[in-house]
Design an enzyme around this catalytic site. Structure first.
Site, PDB file in Angstrom:
ATOM      1  N   GLU A  63      14.935  61.867  37.583  1.00 57.26           N
ATOM      2  CA  GLU A  63      14.681  60.906  36.506  1.00 57.26           C
ATOM      3  C   GLU A  63      15.105  59.515  36.975  1.00 57.26           C
ATOM      4  O   GLU A  63      16.227  59.342  37.461  1.00 57.26           O
ATOM      5  CB  GLU A  63      15.460  61.295  35.245  1.00 57.26           C
ATOM      6  CG  GLU A  63      14.900  62.543  34.602  1.00 57.26           C
ATOM      7  CD  GLU A  63      15.642  62.945  33.330  1.00 57.26           C
ATOM      8  OE1 GLU A  63      16.696  62.362  33.033  1.00 57.26           O
ATOM      9  OE2 GLU A  63      15.140  63.854  32.632  1.00 57.26           O
ATOM     10  N   GLY A  72       5.019  64.660  27.790  1.00 60.76           N
ATOM     11  CA  GLY A  72       5.013  65.572  26.648  1.00 60.76           C
ATOM     12  C   GLY A  72       4.888  66.971  27.208  1.00 60.76           C
ATOM     13  O   GLY A  72       5.667  67.342  28.080  1.00 60.76           O
ATOM     14  N   HIS A  79      11.545  65.157  36.407  1.00 63.33           N
ATOM     15  CA  HIS A  79      12.875  65.440  35.804  1.00 63.33           C
ATOM     16  C   HIS A  79      13.686  66.327  36.754  1.00 63.33           C
ATOM     17  O   HIS A  79      14.482  67.154  36.295  1.00 63.33           O
ATOM     18  CB  HIS A  79      12.756  66.173  34.458  1.00 63.33           C
ATOM     19  CG  HIS A  79      11.970  65.480  33.398  1.00 63.33           C
ATOM     20  ND1 HIS A  79      12.531  64.575  32.529  1.00 63.33           N
ATOM     21  CD2 HIS A  79      10.665  65.560  33.044  1.00 63.33           C
ATOM     22  CE1 HIS A  79      11.602  64.142  31.678  1.00 63.33           C
ATOM     23  NE2 HIS A  79      10.461  64.726  31.976  1.00 63.33           N
ATOM     24  N   SER A 105       6.108  61.893  33.802  1.00 60.97           N
ATOM     25  CA  SER A 105       6.465  63.274  33.448  1.00 60.97           C
ATOM     26  C   SER A 105       5.214  64.175  33.458  1.00 60.97           C
ATOM     27  O   SER A 105       4.648  64.404  34.524  1.00 60.97           O
ATOM     28  CB  SER A 105       7.194  63.273  32.104  1.00 60.97           C
ATOM     29  OG  SER A 105       7.755  64.522  31.841  1.00 60.97           O
ATOM     30  N   ALA A 106       4.754  64.658  32.316  1.00 62.27           N
ATOM     31  CA  ALA A 106       3.539  65.481  32.303  1.00 62.27           C
ATOM     32  C   ALA A 106       2.361  64.710  32.906  1.00 62.27           C
ATOM     33  O   ALA A 106       1.494  65.288  33.576  1.00 62.27           O
ATOM     34  CB  ALA A 106       3.209  65.920  30.878  1.00 62.27           C
TER      35      ALA A 106
END
Lengths: 230, 230
Positions: free
Chosen positions: A198, A92, A162, A125-126
Protein backbone atom coordinates in the site's frame (compact mmCIF):
# COMPACT_ATOMS: atom_id res chain seq x y z
CA UNK A 1 4.12 -5.19 -22.99
CA UNK A 2 3.30 -2.97 -25.89
CA UNK A 3 5.62 -0.06 -26.57
CA UNK A 4 2.90 2.58 -26.46
CA UNK A 5 1.11 1.55 -23.24
CA UNK A 6 0.77 4.17 -20.55
CA UNK A 7 -0.49 3.11 -17.16
CA UNK A 8 -0.22 4.02 -13.51
CA UNK A 9 -1.07 1.03 -11.30
CA UNK A 10 -1.67 1.90 -7.64
CA UNK A 11 -1.70 -0.70 -4.90
CA UNK A 12 -4.60 1.12 -3.25
CA UNK A 13 -6.33 4.48 -3.04
CA UNK A 14 -5.70 4.67 0.68
CA UNK A 15 -2.36 4.53 2.43
CA UNK A 16 -1.82 4.86 6.17
CA UNK A 17 -0.93 8.46 7.04
CA UNK A 18 -2.34 9.98 3.84
CA UNK A 19 -5.78 11.17 2.77
CA UNK A 20 -7.39 9.34 -0.16
CA UNK A 21 -5.02 9.19 -3.16
CA UNK A 22 -2.79 11.86 -1.56
CA UNK A 23 0.33 9.66 -1.73
CA UNK A 24 -0.21 9.38 -5.49
CA UNK A 25 -1.25 12.97 -6.24
CA UNK A 26 2.00 14.06 -7.84
CA UNK A 27 2.27 10.91 -9.96
CA UNK A 28 -1.33 11.10 -11.15
CA UNK A 29 -1.05 14.81 -12.00
CA UNK A 30 2.25 14.35 -13.84
CA UNK A 31 0.92 11.30 -15.70
CA UNK A 32 -2.25 13.04 -16.90
CA UNK A 33 -0.48 16.29 -17.80
CA UNK A 34 2.28 14.46 -19.66
CA UNK A 35 -0.37 12.75 -21.75
CA UNK A 36 -2.18 16.05 -22.20
CA UNK A 37 -5.34 14.76 -20.55
CA UNK A 38 -7.88 16.98 -18.89
CA UNK A 39 -11.01 14.76 -18.89
CA UNK A 40 -10.84 11.54 -16.89
CA UNK A 41 -13.49 8.81 -17.06
CA UNK A 42 -13.90 6.97 -13.76
CA UNK A 43 -15.02 3.33 -13.86
CA UNK A 44 -16.88 2.59 -10.60
CA UNK A 45 -17.84 -1.03 -11.44
CA UNK A 46 -15.93 -2.58 -8.51
CA UNK A 47 -18.46 -1.20 -6.05
CA UNK A 48 -22.20 -0.80 -5.76
CA UNK A 49 -23.48 2.80 -5.70
CA UNK A 50 -21.78 4.20 -8.80
CA UNK A 51 -22.92 7.79 -8.20
CA UNK A 52 -21.58 8.00 -4.66
CA UNK A 53 -18.30 6.30 -5.53
CA UNK A 54 -17.73 8.57 -8.54
CA UNK A 55 -18.49 11.64 -6.44
CA UNK A 56 -15.90 10.60 -3.86
CA UNK A 57 -13.20 10.28 -6.51
CA UNK A 58 -14.33 13.46 -8.31
CA UNK A 59 -14.09 15.40 -5.06
CA UNK A 60 -10.46 14.36 -4.73
CA UNK A 61 -9.27 14.68 -8.34
CA UNK A 62 -11.22 17.64 -9.75
CA UNK A 63 -9.47 20.10 -7.40
CA UNK A 64 -6.15 18.94 -8.89
CA UNK A 65 -7.22 20.53 -12.18
CA UNK A 66 -8.98 17.67 -13.98
CA UNK A 67 -12.59 16.79 -14.71
CA UNK A 68 -13.87 13.36 -13.61
CA UNK A 69 -17.03 11.74 -15.06
CA UNK A 70 -18.44 8.31 -14.19
CA UNK A 71 -18.57 5.82 -17.07
CA UNK A 72 -22.09 4.86 -15.93
CA UNK A 73 -23.32 8.36 -16.84
CA UNK A 74 -22.60 7.82 -20.55
CA UNK A 75 -25.34 6.28 -22.69
CA UNK A 76 -22.97 3.78 -24.29
CA UNK A 77 -19.91 2.71 -22.28
CA UNK A 78 -18.22 1.21 -25.37
CA UNK A 79 -18.55 4.47 -27.33
CA UNK A 80 -17.37 6.45 -24.30
CA UNK A 81 -14.22 4.33 -23.99
CA UNK A 82 -13.61 4.48 -27.75
CA UNK A 83 -13.18 8.25 -27.53
CA UNK A 84 -11.74 8.55 -24.01
CA UNK A 85 -8.18 9.72 -23.51
CA UNK A 86 -7.80 8.46 -19.95
CA UNK A 87 -9.61 6.20 -17.49
CA UNK A 88 -9.35 5.61 -13.75
CA UNK A 89 -10.53 2.14 -12.71
CA UNK A 90 -11.35 2.26 -9.01
CA UNK A 91 -11.00 -0.38 -6.30
CA UNK A 92 -13.60 -2.52 -4.59
CA UNK A 93 -14.29 -6.13 -5.50
CA UNK A 94 -12.13 -7.49 -8.33
CA UNK A 95 -14.59 -10.25 -9.32
CA UNK A 96 -17.48 -7.79 -9.58
CA UNK A 97 -15.30 -5.36 -11.52
CA UNK A 98 -14.01 -7.91 -14.03
CA UNK A 99 -17.47 -9.43 -14.57
CA UNK A 100 -18.99 -5.99 -15.20
CA UNK A 101 -16.20 -5.09 -17.62
CA UNK A 102 -16.89 -8.35 -19.52
CA UNK A 103 -20.67 -7.76 -19.40
CA UNK A 104 -20.11 -4.36 -21.01
CA UNK A 105 -17.68 -5.69 -23.66
CA UNK A 106 -14.90 -3.49 -22.37
CA UNK A 107 -12.02 -5.88 -21.61
CA UNK A 108 -10.54 -6.24 -25.10
CA UNK A 109 -11.48 -2.68 -26.08
CA UNK A 110 -9.55 -1.21 -23.15
CA UNK A 111 -6.60 -3.54 -23.88
CA UNK A 112 -6.48 -2.46 -27.54
CA UNK A 113 -6.76 1.26 -26.84
CA UNK A 114 -4.16 1.19 -24.04
CA UNK A 115 -1.73 -0.92 -26.10
CA UNK A 116 -2.03 1.42 -29.09
CA UNK A 117 -1.21 4.39 -26.87
CA UNK A 118 -4.61 6.04 -27.32
CA UNK A 119 -5.86 5.52 -23.79
CA UNK A 120 -3.98 6.26 -20.58
CA UNK A 121 -4.92 3.87 -17.75
CA UNK A 122 -4.93 4.54 -14.04
CA UNK A 123 -5.98 1.70 -11.77
CA UNK A 124 -6.16 1.27 -8.03
CA UNK A 125 -6.45 -2.00 -6.07
CA UNK A 126 -9.09 -4.01 -8.00
CA UNK A 127 -8.48 -1.59 -10.89
CA UNK A 128 -4.83 -2.64 -10.79
CA UNK A 129 -5.68 -6.33 -10.60
CA UNK A 130 -7.76 -6.19 -13.78
CA UNK A 131 -4.96 -4.34 -15.60
CA UNK A 132 -2.70 -7.38 -15.26
CA UNK A 133 -2.59 -10.77 -16.96
CA UNK A 134 -5.32 -12.20 -14.74
CA UNK A 135 -7.04 -11.77 -11.40
CA UNK A 136 -5.46 -14.93 -9.95
CA UNK A 137 -3.72 -12.89 -7.22
CA UNK A 138 -6.51 -10.67 -5.98
CA UNK A 139 -7.17 -10.64 -2.23
CA UNK A 140 -10.90 -10.20 -2.78
CA UNK A 141 -13.72 -12.58 -1.99
CA UNK A 142 -15.17 -14.31 -5.09
CA UNK A 143 -18.61 -12.74 -4.63
CA UNK A 144 -19.64 -13.23 -8.27
CA UNK A 145 -18.51 -15.62 -11.03
CA UNK A 146 -16.79 -13.89 -13.94
CA UNK A 147 -16.62 -15.56 -17.38
CA UNK A 148 -12.84 -15.85 -17.01
CA UNK A 149 -10.04 -14.89 -14.63
CA UNK A 150 -8.13 -13.50 -17.64
CA UNK A 151 -7.94 -9.74 -17.46
CA UNK A 152 -6.93 -6.70 -19.53
CA UNK A 153 -3.24 -7.70 -19.70
CA UNK A 154 -1.63 -4.30 -19.92
CA UNK A 155 1.25 -6.00 -18.13
CA UNK A 156 2.05 -9.68 -18.81
CA UNK A 157 2.35 -10.68 -15.14
CA UNK A 158 0.25 -10.61 -11.97
CA UNK A 159 0.08 -8.00 -9.24
CA UNK A 160 -0.96 -8.56 -5.65
CA UNK A 161 -2.21 -5.18 -4.41
CA UNK A 162 -2.32 -4.30 -0.68
CA UNK A 163 0.69 -6.59 -0.37
CA UNK A 164 1.62 -7.10 3.28
CA UNK A 165 4.78 -8.84 4.45
CA UNK A 166 3.99 -10.02 7.94
CA UNK A 167 1.49 -12.58 9.16
CA UNK A 168 -1.76 -10.73 9.64
CA UNK A 169 -2.24 -12.16 13.12
CA UNK A 170 0.11 -14.65 14.71
CA UNK A 171 -2.67 -16.47 16.54
CA UNK A 172 -4.76 -16.71 13.39
CA UNK A 173 -4.10 -19.87 11.38
CA UNK A 174 -5.31 -18.63 7.99
CA UNK A 175 -2.56 -18.50 5.37
CA UNK A 176 -0.21 -15.50 5.22
CA UNK A 177 -0.08 -13.45 2.05
CA UNK A 178 3.21 -15.09 1.05
CA UNK A 179 1.68 -18.54 1.50
CA UNK A 180 -1.28 -17.56 -0.68
CA UNK A 181 0.99 -16.22 -3.42
CA UNK A 182 3.14 -19.34 -3.00
CA UNK A 183 0.08 -21.53 -3.70
CA UNK A 184 -0.46 -19.60 -6.93
CA UNK A 185 3.20 -19.91 -7.92
CA UNK A 186 2.84 -23.70 -7.79
CA UNK A 187 0.22 -23.64 -10.54
CA UNK A 188 1.48 -24.53 -14.05
CA UNK A 189 -0.10 -21.36 -15.48
CA UNK A 190 1.50 -19.05 -12.90
CA UNK A 191 4.24 -16.60 -13.79
CA UNK A 192 5.74 -13.61 -12.04
CA UNK A 193 3.81 -11.82 -9.28
CA UNK A 194 4.57 -8.30 -8.08
CA UNK A 195 3.45 -7.69 -4.50
CA UNK A 196 2.71 -3.95 -4.37
CA UNK A 197 2.65 -2.62 -0.82
CA UNK A 198 0.00 0.00 0.00
CA UNK A 199 1.48 3.33 -1.09
CA UNK A 200 3.29 1.82 -4.08
CA UNK A 201 2.69 2.61 -7.73
CA UNK A 202 3.86 0.81 -10.85
CA UNK A 203 4.38 3.23 -13.72
CA UNK A 204 4.11 1.53 -17.09
CA UNK A 205 5.53 3.55 -19.97
CA UNK A 206 5.82 1.38 -23.05
CA UNK A 207 8.21 -1.42 -22.15
CA UNK A 208 9.59 0.47 -19.18
CA UNK A 209 8.34 -0.31 -15.69
CA UNK A 210 9.18 2.07 -12.87
CA UNK A 211 8.30 1.47 -9.23
CA UNK A 212 7.14 4.68 -7.60
CA UNK A 213 5.32 5.74 -4.45
CA UNK A 214 6.25 5.47 -0.82
CA UNK A 215 6.25 1.78 0.11
CA UNK A 216 8.19 -0.53 -2.25
CA UNK A 217 7.27 -3.94 -3.60
CA UNK A 218 8.26 -7.61 -3.57
CA UNK A 219 8.78 -9.58 -6.76
CA UNK A 220 7.89 -13.30 -6.77
CA UNK A 221 9.44 -15.20 -9.62
CA UNK A 222 8.71 -18.75 -10.73
CA UNK A 223 10.64 -21.33 -8.63
CA UNK A 224 9.67 -19.11 -5.83
CA UNK A 225 12.48 -16.70 -5.14
CA UNK A 226 11.75 -13.36 -3.52
CA UNK A 227 13.46 -10.12 -4.32
CA UNK A 228 13.07 -7.05 -2.11
CA UNK A 229 12.78 -3.52 -3.47
CA UNK A 230 12.84 -0.88 -0.74
CA UNK B 1 -30.98 -29.72 4.00
CA UNK B 2 -31.76 -33.36 3.53
CA UNK B 3 -32.95 -35.26 6.53
CA UNK B 4 -30.29 -37.95 6.31
CA UNK B 5 -27.19 -35.74 5.85
CA UNK B 6 -24.39 -36.21 8.34
CA UNK B 7 -21.53 -33.73 8.29
CA UNK B 8 -18.98 -32.15 10.55
CA UNK B 9 -17.75 -28.85 9.14
CA UNK B 10 -14.62 -27.47 10.81
CA UNK B 11 -13.48 -23.89 10.42
CA UNK B 12 -9.88 -25.07 10.24
CA UNK B 13 -7.61 -27.96 11.17
CA UNK B 14 -5.45 -25.70 13.28
CA UNK B 15 -6.56 -23.61 16.22
CA UNK B 16 -4.30 -21.46 18.39
CA UNK B 17 -3.30 -23.39 21.52
CA UNK B 18 -4.06 -26.84 20.09
CA UNK B 19 -2.11 -29.34 18.01
CA UNK B 20 -3.54 -30.20 14.58
CA UNK B 21 -7.23 -31.22 14.83
CA UNK B 22 -6.89 -31.62 18.63
CA UNK B 23 -9.75 -29.19 19.36
CA UNK B 24 -12.03 -31.38 17.20
CA UNK B 25 -10.79 -34.81 18.34
CA UNK B 26 -13.77 -35.67 20.49
CA UNK B 27 -16.30 -34.50 17.91
CA UNK B 28 -14.60 -36.38 15.08
CA UNK B 29 -14.31 -39.58 17.11
CA UNK B 30 -17.94 -39.41 18.29
CA UNK B 31 -19.16 -38.60 14.77
CA UNK B 32 -17.34 -41.52 13.15
CA UNK B 33 -18.21 -43.99 15.91
CA UNK B 34 -21.86 -42.95 15.89
CA UNK B 35 -21.99 -43.68 12.18
CA UNK B 36 -20.11 -46.92 12.72
CA UNK B 37 -17.23 -45.87 10.51
CA UNK B 38 -13.75 -47.26 10.83
CA UNK B 39 -12.29 -46.48 7.38
CA UNK B 40 -11.95 -42.82 6.42
CA UNK B 41 -11.06 -41.64 2.92
CA UNK B 42 -9.06 -38.41 2.94
CA UNK B 43 -9.41 -36.06 -0.05
CA UNK B 44 -6.16 -34.09 -0.33
CA UNK B 45 -7.09 -32.14 -3.50
CA UNK B 46 -6.83 -28.67 -1.89
CA UNK B 47 -3.06 -28.96 -1.75
CA UNK B 48 -0.21 -30.15 -3.92
CA UNK B 49 1.69 -33.18 -2.62
CA UNK B 50 -1.15 -35.59 -1.95
CA UNK B 51 1.05 -38.24 -0.31
CA UNK B 52 2.61 -35.91 2.23
CA UNK B 53 -0.69 -34.24 3.07
CA UNK B 54 -2.47 -37.58 3.53
CA UNK B 55 0.36 -38.82 5.74
CA UNK B 56 0.05 -35.76 7.98
CA UNK B 57 -3.67 -36.37 8.49
CA UNK B 58 -3.23 -40.13 8.85
CA UNK B 59 -0.62 -39.58 11.57
CA UNK B 60 -3.16 -37.57 13.56
CA UNK B 61 -6.32 -39.63 13.02
CA UNK B 62 -5.11 -43.24 12.85
CA UNK B 63 -4.00 -43.20 16.52
CA UNK B 64 -7.59 -42.27 17.43
CA UNK B 65 -8.64 -45.72 16.25
CA UNK B 66 -9.50 -45.17 12.58
CA UNK B 67 -7.79 -45.96 9.29
CA UNK B 68 -7.16 -43.11 6.85
CA UNK B 69 -6.45 -43.64 3.11
CA UNK B 70 -5.87 -40.95 0.47
CA UNK B 71 -8.45 -40.86 -2.31
CA UNK B 72 -5.58 -40.46 -4.80
CA UNK B 73 -4.36 -43.97 -3.94
CA UNK B 74 -7.52 -45.58 -5.34
CA UNK B 75 -7.56 -46.49 -9.04
CA UNK B 76 -10.95 -44.89 -9.63
CA UNK B 77 -11.98 -42.03 -7.31
CA UNK B 78 -15.64 -42.27 -8.39
CA UNK B 79 -15.80 -45.97 -7.50
CA UNK B 80 -14.00 -45.32 -4.22
CA UNK B 81 -16.53 -42.64 -3.21
CA UNK B 82 -19.44 -44.84 -4.32
CA UNK B 83 -18.52 -47.40 -1.68
CA UNK B 84 -17.02 -45.11 0.98
CA UNK B 85 -18.78 -44.69 4.33
CA UNK B 86 -16.96 -41.48 5.35
CA UNK B 87 -14.70 -38.85 3.81
CA UNK B 88 -12.51 -36.09 5.22
CA UNK B 89 -11.99 -33.20 2.79
CA UNK B 90 -8.89 -31.30 3.89
CA UNK B 91 -8.05 -27.62 3.69
CA UNK B 92 -5.73 -25.72 1.39
CA UNK B 93 -6.91 -23.75 -1.63
CA UNK B 94 -10.67 -23.81 -2.17
CA UNK B 95 -10.48 -23.05 -5.92
CA UNK B 96 -7.99 -25.85 -6.51
CA UNK B 97 -10.10 -28.23 -4.42
CA UNK B 98 -13.39 -27.45 -6.15
CA UNK B 99 -11.84 -27.61 -9.63
CA UNK B 100 -10.26 -30.99 -8.88
CA UNK B 101 -13.54 -32.32 -7.47
CA UNK B 102 -15.29 -31.23 -10.71
CA UNK B 103 -12.47 -32.66 -12.86
CA UNK B 104 -12.98 -36.02 -11.13
CA UNK B 105 -16.81 -35.92 -11.41
CA UNK B 106 -17.19 -36.01 -7.64
CA UNK B 107 -19.32 -32.93 -6.80
CA UNK B 108 -22.78 -34.33 -7.51
CA UNK B 109 -21.80 -37.86 -6.44
CA UNK B 110 -20.69 -36.65 -2.99
CA UNK B 111 -23.85 -34.51 -2.70
CA UNK B 112 -26.11 -37.49 -3.52
CA UNK B 113 -24.38 -39.92 -1.20
CA UNK B 114 -24.26 -37.46 1.71
CA UNK B 115 -27.91 -36.43 1.22
CA UNK B 116 -29.06 -40.04 1.14
CA UNK B 117 -27.26 -40.69 4.42
CA UNK B 118 -24.82 -43.18 2.92
CA UNK B 119 -21.71 -41.02 3.27
CA UNK B 120 -20.60 -39.12 6.35
CA UNK B 121 -18.72 -35.92 5.48
CA UNK B 122 -15.99 -34.20 7.46
CA UNK B 123 -14.55 -31.00 6.01
CA UNK B 124 -12.01 -28.51 7.24
CA UNK B 125 -11.44 -24.97 5.93
CA UNK B 126 -11.53 -25.36 2.11
CA UNK B 127 -13.20 -28.73 2.74
CA UNK B 128 -15.91 -26.85 4.63
CA UNK B 129 -16.26 -24.20 1.92
CA UNK B 130 -16.95 -26.80 -0.76
CA UNK B 131 -19.56 -28.49 1.46
CA UNK B 132 -21.73 -25.35 1.32
CA UNK B 133 -23.92 -23.80 -1.35
CA UNK B 134 -20.98 -22.17 -3.13
CA UNK B 135 -17.42 -20.99 -2.60
CA UNK B 136 -18.40 -17.31 -2.79
CA UNK B 137 -17.17 -16.71 0.77
CA UNK B 138 -13.80 -18.43 0.74
CA UNK B 139 -10.79 -16.39 1.91
CA UNK B 140 -8.53 -18.10 -0.60
CA UNK B 141 -6.74 -16.66 -3.59
CA UNK B 142 -8.37 -17.64 -6.92
CA UNK B 143 -5.28 -19.51 -8.15
CA UNK B 144 -7.18 -21.61 -10.68
CA UNK B 145 -10.50 -21.15 -12.54
CA UNK B 146 -13.15 -23.70 -11.57
CA UNK B 147 -16.07 -24.45 -13.92
CA UNK B 148 -18.47 -22.94 -11.36
CA UNK B 149 -18.48 -21.44 -7.88
CA UNK B 150 -21.42 -23.75 -7.02
CA UNK B 151 -20.33 -26.40 -4.58
CA UNK B 152 -21.57 -29.62 -2.96
CA UNK B 153 -24.46 -27.93 -1.13
CA UNK B 154 -24.75 -30.16 1.91
CA UNK B 155 -25.97 -26.98 3.61
CA UNK B 156 -28.02 -24.39 1.64
CA UNK B 157 -26.01 -21.36 2.83
CA UNK B 158 -22.41 -20.13 2.81
CA UNK B 159 -19.70 -20.50 5.42
CA UNK B 160 -16.73 -18.23 5.91
CA UNK B 161 -14.08 -20.39 7.61
CA UNK B 162 -11.24 -18.85 9.63
CA UNK B 163 -13.71 -16.08 10.44
CA UNK B 164 -12.00 -13.26 12.32
CA UNK B 165 -13.84 -10.36 13.95
CA UNK B 166 -11.26 -7.61 14.19
CA UNK B 167 -9.49 -5.66 11.49
CA UNK B 168 -6.42 -7.68 10.60
CA UNK B 169 -4.12 -4.66 10.90
CA UNK B 170 -5.37 -1.19 11.67
CA UNK B 171 -2.78 0.49 9.48
CA UNK B 172 -3.57 -1.81 6.58
CA UNK B 173 -6.26 -0.46 4.26
CA UNK B 174 -7.40 -3.75 2.75
CA UNK B 175 -10.99 -4.65 3.57
CA UNK B 176 -11.82 -6.32 6.89
CA UNK B 177 -13.50 -9.71 6.88
CA UNK B 178 -16.87 -8.14 7.70
CA UNK B 179 -16.50 -5.71 4.78
CA UNK B 180 -15.70 -8.61 2.43
CA UNK B 181 -18.71 -10.61 3.61
CA UNK B 182 -20.78 -7.40 3.36
CA UNK B 183 -19.78 -7.06 -0.32
CA UNK B 184 -21.06 -10.57 -0.92
CA UNK B 185 -24.31 -9.90 0.97
CA UNK B 186 -25.05 -7.08 -1.50
CA UNK B 187 -25.13 -9.52 -4.41
CA UNK B 188 -28.61 -10.59 -5.56
CA UNK B 189 -27.61 -14.27 -5.37
CA UNK B 190 -26.28 -14.00 -1.79
CA UNK B 191 -28.06 -15.58 1.15
CA UNK B 192 -27.04 -16.36 4.71
CA UNK B 193 -23.35 -16.61 5.65
CA UNK B 194 -22.04 -18.30 8.78
CA UNK B 195 -18.67 -16.93 9.91
CA UNK B 196 -17.02 -19.87 11.69
CA UNK B 197 -14.20 -18.78 13.97
CA UNK B 198 -11.11 -21.00 14.11
CA UNK B 199 -11.91 -23.72 16.62
CA UNK B 200 -15.60 -23.86 15.67
CA UNK B 201 -17.42 -26.81 14.18
CA UNK B 202 -20.85 -27.00 12.56
CA UNK B 203 -22.45 -30.39 13.13
CA UNK B 204 -25.06 -31.21 10.50
CA UNK B 205 -27.40 -34.03 11.44
CA UNK B 206 -30.31 -34.16 9.03
CA UNK B 207 -32.10 -30.85 9.34
CA UNK B 208 -30.49 -30.09 12.69
CA UNK B 209 -27.48 -27.76 12.85
CA UNK B 210 -25.47 -27.64 16.06
CA UNK B 211 -22.58 -25.26 16.66
CA UNK B 212 -19.76 -27.02 18.49
CA UNK B 213 -16.10 -26.47 19.23
CA UNK B 214 -14.33 -23.80 21.25
CA UNK B 215 -14.75 -20.49 19.44
CA UNK B 216 -18.32 -19.61 18.37
CA UNK B 217 -19.58 -18.13 15.13
CA UNK B 218 -21.28 -15.08 13.61
CA UNK B 219 -24.37 -15.36 11.43
CA UNK B 220 -24.83 -12.83 8.61
CA UNK B 221 -28.35 -12.66 7.30
CA UNK B 222 -29.63 -10.87 4.21
CA UNK B 223 -30.26 -7.16 4.85
CA UNK B 224 -27.12 -7.41 6.72
CA UNK B 225 -27.81 -8.00 10.37
CA UNK B 226 -25.28 -9.76 12.55
CA UNK B 227 -26.05 -12.19 15.32
CA UNK B 228 -23.42 -13.30 17.82
CA UNK B 229 -23.13 -16.85 19.13
CA UNK B 230 -20.58 -17.19 21.92
Amino acid sequence: MEQHSKALLLSSSNCHGYSMLEFAKEEICDFLKKHDVQELIFIPYAQKGYDGYTKTIKNVIDPWGFSVSGLHTFNDPVEAIKTARAIFVGGGNTFLLLKTLYDNNLVSLIRERVCSGDLAYIGSSAGTNVATKSIHTTNDMPIIYPPSFDAISIVPFNINPHYIDKPENEKHKGETRDQRIGEYMEMPHAGTVLGLREGSILHVHGKSLILKGVAGAVLFKKQVTMQQFQ
